[in-house]
Design a protein around this motif. Structure first.
Motif, PDB file in Angstrom:
ATOM      1  N   ILE A  86       0.796  -1.214   0.000  1.00 53.40           N
ATOM      2  CA  ILE A  86       0.000   0.000   0.000  1.00 53.40           C
ATOM      3  C   ILE A  86       0.836   1.274   0.000  1.00 53.40           C
ATOM      4  N   VAL A  87       2.007   1.254   0.644  1.00 52.60           N
ATOM      5  CA  VAL A  87       2.857   2.439   0.650  1.00 52.60           C
ATOM      6  C   VAL A  87       3.338   2.761  -0.760  1.00 52.60           C
ATOM      7  N   LEU A  88       3.431   1.734  -1.611  1.00 49.78           N
ATOM      8  CA  LEU A  88       3.887   1.937  -2.982  1.00 49.78           C
ATOM      9  C   LEU A  88       2.749   2.313  -3.921  1.00 49.78           C
ATOM     10  N   HIS A  89       1.644   1.573  -3.857  1.00 49.83           N
ATOM     11  CA  HIS A  89       0.566   1.875  -4.812  1.00 49.83           C
ATOM     12  C   HIS A  89      -0.367   2.984  -4.333  1.00 49.83           C
ATOM     13  N   GLU A  90      -0.306   3.321  -3.043  1.00 48.06           N
ATOM     14  CA  GLU A  90      -1.033   4.466  -2.478  1.00 48.06           C
ATOM     15  C   GLU A  90      -2.518   4.435  -2.805  1.00 48.06           C
ATOM     16  N   GLY A  91      -3.090   3.226  -2.800  1.00 46.48           N
ATOM     17  CA  GLY A  91      -4.524   3.099  -3.026  1.00 46.48           C
ATOM     18  C   GLY A  91      -4.925   2.997  -4.485  1.00 46.48           C
ATOM     19  N   LYS A  92      -3.962   3.119  -5.405  1.00 48.64           N
ATOM     20  CA  LYS A  92      -4.289   2.963  -6.830  1.00 48.64           C
ATOM     21  C   LYS A  92      -4.555   1.485  -7.115  1.00 48.64           C
ATOM     22  N   HIS A  93      -5.333   1.221  -8.153  1.00 46.61           N
ATOM     23  CA  HIS A  93      -5.686  -0.157  -8.489  1.00 46.61           C
ATOM     24  C   HIS A  93      -4.484  -0.889  -9.081  1.00 46.61           C
ATOM     25  N   LEU A  94      -4.313  -2.145  -8.669  1.00 45.54           N
ATOM     26  CA  LEU A  94      -3.320  -3.021  -9.276  1.00 45.54           C
ATOM     27  C   LEU A  94      -3.999  -3.781 -10.399  1.00 45.54           C
ATOM     28  N   VAL A  95      -3.522  -3.570 -11.619  1.00 49.96           N
ATOM     29  CA  VAL A  95      -4.183  -4.121 -12.806  1.00 49.96           C
ATOM     30  C   VAL A  95      -3.183  -4.934 -13.611  1.00 49.96           C
ATOM     31  N   PRO A  96      -3.672  -5.853 -14.467  1.00 49.40           N
ATOM     32  CA  PRO A  96      -2.749  -6.613 -15.324  1.00 49.40           C
ATOM     33  C   PRO A  96      -2.040  -5.668 -16.298  1.00 49.40           C
ATOM     34  N   ILE A  97      -0.720  -5.790 -16.387  1.00 53.76           N
ATOM     35  CA  ILE A  97       0.031  -4.918 -17.304  1.00 53.76           C
ATOM     36  C   ILE A  97       0.806  -5.712 -18.344  1.00 53.76           C
ATOM     37  N   ALA A  98       0.974  -7.014 -18.128  1.00 58.22           N
ATOM     38  CA  ALA A  98       1.694  -7.836 -19.105  1.00 58.22           C
ATOM     39  C   ALA A  98       1.404  -9.307 -18.835  1.00 58.22           C
ATOM     40  N   GLU A  99       1.451 -10.102 -19.925  1.00 58.73           N
ATOM     41  CA  GLU A  99       1.275 -11.550 -19.819  1.00 58.73           C
ATOM     42  C   GLU A  99       2.427 -12.217 -20.565  1.00 58.73           C
ATOM     43  N   LEU A 100       3.152 -13.088 -19.866  1.00 53.11           N
ATOM     44  CA  LEU A 100       4.316 -13.752 -20.446  1.00 53.11           C
ATOM     45  C   LEU A 100       4.158 -15.262 -20.318  1.00 53.11           C
TER      46      LEU A 100
ATOM     47  N   LEU B 102      17.232 -22.171 -18.953  1.00 52.28           N
ATOM     48  CA  LEU B 102      17.096 -21.437 -20.207  1.00 52.28           C
ATOM     49  C   LEU B 102      15.612 -21.179 -20.423  1.00 52.28           C
ATOM     50  N   ASP B 103      15.246 -19.910 -20.431  1.00 55.87           N
ATOM     51  CA  ASP B 103      13.844 -19.521 -20.584  1.00 55.87           C
ATOM     52  C   ASP B 103      13.599 -18.969 -21.992  1.00 55.87           C
ATOM     53  N   SER B 104      12.626 -19.558 -22.667  1.00 62.63           N
ATOM     54  CA  SER B 104      12.140 -19.028 -23.947  1.00 62.63           C
ATOM     55  C   SER B 104      10.837 -18.309 -23.643  1.00 62.63           C
ATOM     56  N   VAL B 105      10.821 -17.002 -23.807  1.00 61.86           N
ATOM     57  CA  VAL B 105       9.712 -16.171 -23.337  1.00 61.86           C
ATOM     58  C   VAL B 105       8.932 -15.609 -24.512  1.00 61.86           C
ATOM     59  N   SER B 106       7.611 -15.739 -24.420  1.00 60.38           N
ATOM     60  CA  SER B 106       6.710 -15.120 -25.394  1.00 60.38           C
ATOM     61  C   SER B 106       5.863 -14.083 -24.673  1.00 60.38           C
ATOM     62  N   VAL B 107       5.870 -12.871 -25.185  1.00 65.89           N
ATOM     63  CA  VAL B 107       5.038 -11.803 -24.627  1.00 65.89           C
ATOM     64  C   VAL B 107       3.695 -11.839 -25.370  1.00 65.89           C
ATOM     65  N   LEU B 108       2.620 -11.944 -24.577  1.00 63.58           N
ATOM     66  CA  LEU B 108       1.291 -12.128 -25.170  1.00 63.58           C
ATOM     67  C   LEU B 108       0.450 -10.865 -25.047  1.00 63.58           C
ATOM     68  N   ARG B 109      -0.391 -10.653 -26.036  1.00 67.06           N
ATOM     69  CA  ARG B 109      -1.411  -9.605 -25.962  1.00 67.06           C
ATOM     70  C   ARG B 109      -2.680 -10.159 -26.572  1.00 67.06           C
ATOM     71  N   GLN B 110      -3.683 -10.315 -25.725  1.00 66.34           N
ATOM     72  CA  GLN B 110      -4.956 -10.907 -26.137  1.00 66.34           C
ATOM     73  C   GLN B 110      -4.746 -12.250 -26.829  1.00 66.34           C
ATOM     74  N   GLY B 111      -3.825 -13.040 -26.269  1.00 71.39           N
ATOM     75  CA  GLY B 111      -3.597 -14.392 -26.763  1.00 71.39           C
ATOM     76  C   GLY B 111      -2.610 -14.505 -27.892  1.00 71.39           C
ATOM     77  N   SER B 112      -2.216 -13.375 -28.493  1.00 66.65           N
ATOM     78  CA  SER B 112      -1.278 -13.408 -29.618  1.00 66.65           C
ATOM     79  C   SER B 112       0.125 -13.049 -29.150  1.00 66.65           C
ATOM     80  N   VAL B 113       1.124 -13.678 -29.768  1.00 66.02           N
ATOM     81  CA  VAL B 113       2.521 -13.416 -29.427  1.00 66.02           C
ATOM     82  C   VAL B 113       2.966 -12.134 -30.125  1.00 66.02           C
ATOM     83  N   ILE B 114       3.437 -11.149 -29.361  1.00 65.05           N
ATOM     84  CA  ILE B 114       3.888  -9.883 -29.948  1.00 65.05           C
ATOM     85  C   ILE B 114       5.395  -9.683 -29.811  1.00 65.05           C
ATOM     86  N   GLN B 115       6.059 -10.540 -29.008  1.00 70.16           N
ATOM     87  CA  GLN B 115       7.500 -10.417 -28.826  1.00 70.16           C
ATOM     88  C   GLN B 115       8.022 -11.733 -28.270  1.00 70.16           C
ATOM     89  N   GLN B 116       9.239 -12.101 -28.646  1.00 74.21           N
ATOM     90  CA  GLN B 116       9.867 -13.308 -28.124  1.00 74.21           C
ATOM     91  C   GLN B 116      11.333 -13.028 -27.802  1.00 74.21           C
TER      92      GLN B 116
END
Length: 491
Positions: free
Chosen positions: A107-121, A142-156
């Protein structure tokens, strides 16, 4: 005003680990070389990261994520790294939104602001588990990472991690050298989330030596306030002793800064903050003092024979119980409107210092703090009291903190003074620890009362007295060196 939740009636147990981690960059076609270890089973998991829209958590080097692995959900919070190690807290909770236990701790960090999804990996992980010379586990993954947006891969991207729960720095660097030979490269240290969102690591620069007094005050306060806010969640969730200490030091440094610039700032800006900073340091003091004493007695017990050590074991459990009670009182204070209000007050004051004498410098302030210390020592007799030495230690600490503020303008000369002051402060700290230990030894007798306990208490009291005598034997020669260095630095 922030809305503070009451303490929960039932708390889901947290898993807490401190992990030493080294990241390495790799190209998309990188393959793990043959390593002498056991292959880890391949895992595929999806992590949804939560933050405020303006990335309050990321700016404090904290990540909060919900990880889904084989249909099982856990919430994980990673706290800022300290000396290369990072604490990870895990909560087995299936909710799709951040659990109250984590949201309240932040709470000291977010100061009452909403915590919302910002990324899906989505991460596909392979790796090897090795054992070091002490049979401790080290994992190379070894991690192979896919960045998702609405189910689609936008970055790897791919990255390597070497992970250990035992801080095996030498073994980790040896493995890193092997992996560099296989094509890996040094990493910039950013978490996966930062890479996915193209965020830079938040690492405040040292204040510029040519900065104005106003900018230097602002920088100094904000830096310590950031430390406080970064450490706050760990104190709330697991009572980490290092974070308790770091918050108390941050409060002391801010108080020293304000006292150092009194001559250059408006009293209407400076004076209202000083009592609050003293209160802030005081509420963390009892927990910190108990941590110090438990460390002291554990170290002392290792020097005793097994028979003499036994009475210490229930006494240490007693101190641990006292520490938990002290932590609960601390947490109660940290849930109050006074605590949150003062943090907000500090933030507002740090953003807009009121400087009345822009020509006054931190060098002037540091010289003044040293003169105060020198005057106090001059008035000591040949055998000062314990209280007098403790007061000198406090003044030494203030002189060192003030010198650190001035160091940006003259690194080498002031740096030598800082090192000399730190050694003198540590010497007096050893004396104060022994003084407090003697008081706690009296508690051991009251708590135990048996003949063996009395014998152990006698041994501990004698060792504490010996430590005090050793400090006093060195006191004046050490002070002579610090005085000479201070006179040279601040003349």
């Amino acid at each position: 005003m922030l809305k503070v939740s009451p303490p929960p009636t039932s708390v889901i147990p947290l898993k807490s680990v401190v992990e030493t981690e080294k990241k390495l960059s790799v190209e998309a076609d990188f393959r793990l070389p043959a390593l002498s270890g056991r292959p880890l089973p391949r895992r595929v998991f999806t992590s949804t990261y939560f933050d405020t829209l303006d990335h309050c958590l990321a700016r404090s080097s904290i990540t909060l994520r919900r990880r889904l692995d084989h249909g099982s959900a856990v919430w994980q919070m990673k706290l800022p790294p300290v000396h290369g190690a990072r604490r990870e807290l895990e909560l087995r909770e299936s909710s799709a939104t951040p659990p109250a236990q984590f949201a309240d701790a932040l709470i000291v960090l977010h100061e009452g602001k909403h915590l919302v999804p910002i990324a899906e990996l989505r991460t596909s992980r392979t790796g090897v588990c090795l054992l070091d010379g002490k049979r401790n586990r080290i994992e190379v993954v070894l991690d192979s990472v896919s960045v998702l947006r609405q189910g689609s891969v936008i970055q790897q991207f791919k990255e390597l991690e070497i992970e250990s729960l035992h801080g095996n720095d030498t073994e980790i660097e040896t493995l890193a050298s092997t992996l560099y030979g296989a094509g890996a490269r040094p990493h910039d240290g950013r978490p996966k989330l930062f890479r996915a969102l193209s965020l830079a690591c938040h690492a405040p620069d040292d204040s510029d030596g040519d900065a104005s007094m106003l900018d230097s005050i602002r920088h100094g306060l904000i830096r310590q306030l950031d430390t406080l806010k970064q450490c706050d969640p760990a104190v709330r969730l697991c009572g980490d002793m290092n974070d308790v200490h770091r918050i108390r030091v941050a409060a002391r440094r801010m108080r020293t800064l304000l006292k150092a610039v009194r001559k250059a700032t408006s009293p209407d800006w400076t004076e209202p903050l000083l009592p609050g900073l003293k209160w802030l340091g005081d509420i963390f003091a009892l927990v910190r003092n108990l941590d110090v004493q438990m460390e002291y007695f554990r170290a002392e017990s290792e020097q005793l024979k097994a028979r003499d050590r036994r009475p210490l074991e229930p006494f240490l459990r007693h101190l641990q119980s006292d520490r938990e009670l002290a932590r609960q009182r601390l947490l109660s204070e940290m849930r109050t409107a006074r605590y949150f209000g003062f943090i907000s007050k500090l933030r507002d004051a740090a953003e807009s210092p009121t400087v009345t004498d822009p020509k006054y410098t931190f060098t002037d302030a540091a010289a003044r703090q040293f003169r105060t210390l020198r005057k106090a020592v001059r008035h000591l007799n040949a055998n000062p009291s314990n209280a007098e030495l403790h007061h000198v230690r406090i003044l030494t600490k203030r002189a060192r903190y003030a010198a650190e503020l001035a160091q940006a303008g003259d690194g080498k000369g002031i740096g030598r003074f800082i090192k000399c002051a730190a050694r003198f402060q540590d010497l007096l700290g050893t004396h104060q620890d022994a003084v407090l230990a003697e008081r706690y030894v009296e508690g051991l007798l009251k708590y135990q009362g048996r003949r063996q306990a009395a014998f152990t208490a006698g041994l501990l009291a004698a060792r504490a007295k010996q430590r005090r005598q050793e400090v006093r034997a060195e006191l004046w020669s050490r002070w002579k060196r610090l005085k000479k260095r201070g006179n040279h630095t601040w003349s």
